[in-house]
Design a protein around this motif. Sequence first.
Motif, short mmCIF file in Angstrom:
data_model
loop_
_atom_site.label_atom_id
_atom_site.label_comp_id
_atom_site.label_asym_id
_atom_site.label_seq_id
_atom_site.Cartn_x
_atom_site.Cartn_y
_atom_site.Cartn_z
N SER A 131 4.92 3.33 -4.20
CA SER A 131 4.27 2.50 -3.09
C SER A 131 3.74 3.22 -2.00
O SER A 131 2.80 2.60 -0.99
CB SER A 131 5.61 1.46 -2.35
N HIS A 185 14.83 -9.30 8.76
CA HIS A 185 14.98 -8.18 7.85
C HIS A 185 13.89 -7.26 7.88
O HIS A 185 12.73 -7.89 7.63
CB HIS A 185 15.19 -8.71 6.42
N PRO A 186 13.84 -6.26 8.34
CA PRO A 186 12.78 -5.29 8.78
C PRO A 186 11.92 -4.93 7.37
O PRO A 186 12.85 -4.55 6.27
CB PRO A 186 13.34 -3.96 9.39
N LEU A 187 10.78 -4.75 7.13
CA LEU A 187 10.27 -4.23 6.13
C LEU A 187 9.81 -2.70 6.15
O LEU A 187 10.02 -2.39 7.57
CB LEU A 187 8.74 -5.06 6.15
N GLN A 188 9.70 -2.15 5.17
CA GLN A 188 9.47 -0.80 5.24
C GLN A 188 8.25 -0.37 5.93
O GLN A 188 8.04 0.64 6.83
CB GLN A 188 9.48 0.04 3.86
N VAL A 203 10.52 -9.65 6.99
CA VAL A 203 10.60 -10.74 5.94
C VAL A 203 10.44 -12.07 6.67
O VAL A 203 9.47 -12.79 6.10
CB VAL A 203 11.85 -10.63 5.32
N ILE A 247 5.09 -6.17 0.32
CA ILE A 247 6.03 -6.09 1.55
C ILE A 247 7.31 -5.78 0.93
O ILE A 247 8.04 -5.39 1.77
CB ILE A 247 6.16 -7.37 2.33
N GLY A 248 7.61 -5.83 -0.33
CA GLY A 248 9.08 -5.51 -0.88
C GLY A 248 8.92 -4.11 -1.14
O GLY A 248 10.17 -3.63 -1.94
N GLU A 249 7.82 -3.31 -1.29
CA GLU A 249 7.54 -2.06 -1.64
C GLU A 249 8.29 -1.87 -3.28
O GLU A 249 8.98 -1.22 -3.55
CB GLU A 249 8.69 -1.13 -1.00
#
Lengths: 184, 20
Positions: free
Chosen positions: A113, A4-7, A36, A105-107
Amino acid sequence: YMKHPLQNRWGLWFYKNDKSKMWQDNLRLITKFDTVEDFWALYNNIQPPSKLSSGCDYSMFKDGIEPMWEDRSNKCGGRWLITLAKQHRRTELDHFWLETLLCLIGEGFGSFSRDICGSVINIRAKGDKIAIWTSNAENCETVTYIGKKYKESLGLPQKLVIGYQAHADTATKSNSITKNKFVV
Amino acid sequence: GKRQYDRDFLLGFQFMPACV
C-alpha cells in the motif's frame, strides 16, 4: 467513542470539464479526511459517480499528492485501469468505485500500500474508467501484487485481463491506445 | 503498526453517526 484513524490522510478531488477554464482550474479539492467515520460522512454526502455528468472525475489521493501525472509522486508511476462499457454504469460503476476506495483507505494491499498514490474515476460518454495509481511503474512485484489483489477485490473473473499503464507512456502516446506494461 | 481495515469492518461504519 473515538473515531477510527486511517493510516493515511486522503484528499477527495472533483473535476468538472468546463472548456472556458484552464484544466487545473477545473480541478478542485473537496476535502481531506483521516478517519473511517469522516470518510463515510463524506461519501454519504456526495453524488455517486453514476449520477455525475459526462466529463466529470472524482479522485482520491494521499494527502500531499495531486491527481495529475506531473506530481512528483506520480511522475514515475502508472495505473491499473478498469474500463466499463456503458451498460455497466448503472449496475457496476458505483460498486466498483466504493470497493476501490475501501481498498485504499483500509490499506488493503498490505505493505505494498506504500506504493499507492490514489484513485481516479472518469465519467465519460464513450465509457467510464476507474484506476488505481501507484508511484513506481518499475516496481514489478508491487505493481503485480496490487493488480491481482485489486482484481480480486472487485470480484472480476479470472479470465478478464486488466492492464497497467505507465503515465509516461500515456502522456506521450500518439494515438488513443496506450500499451500495457503489465497485465493480470 | 499499520492501520489496516478490511472492507467488512469499514462497511460496518457506513451508517453510524460520527459522534466525535
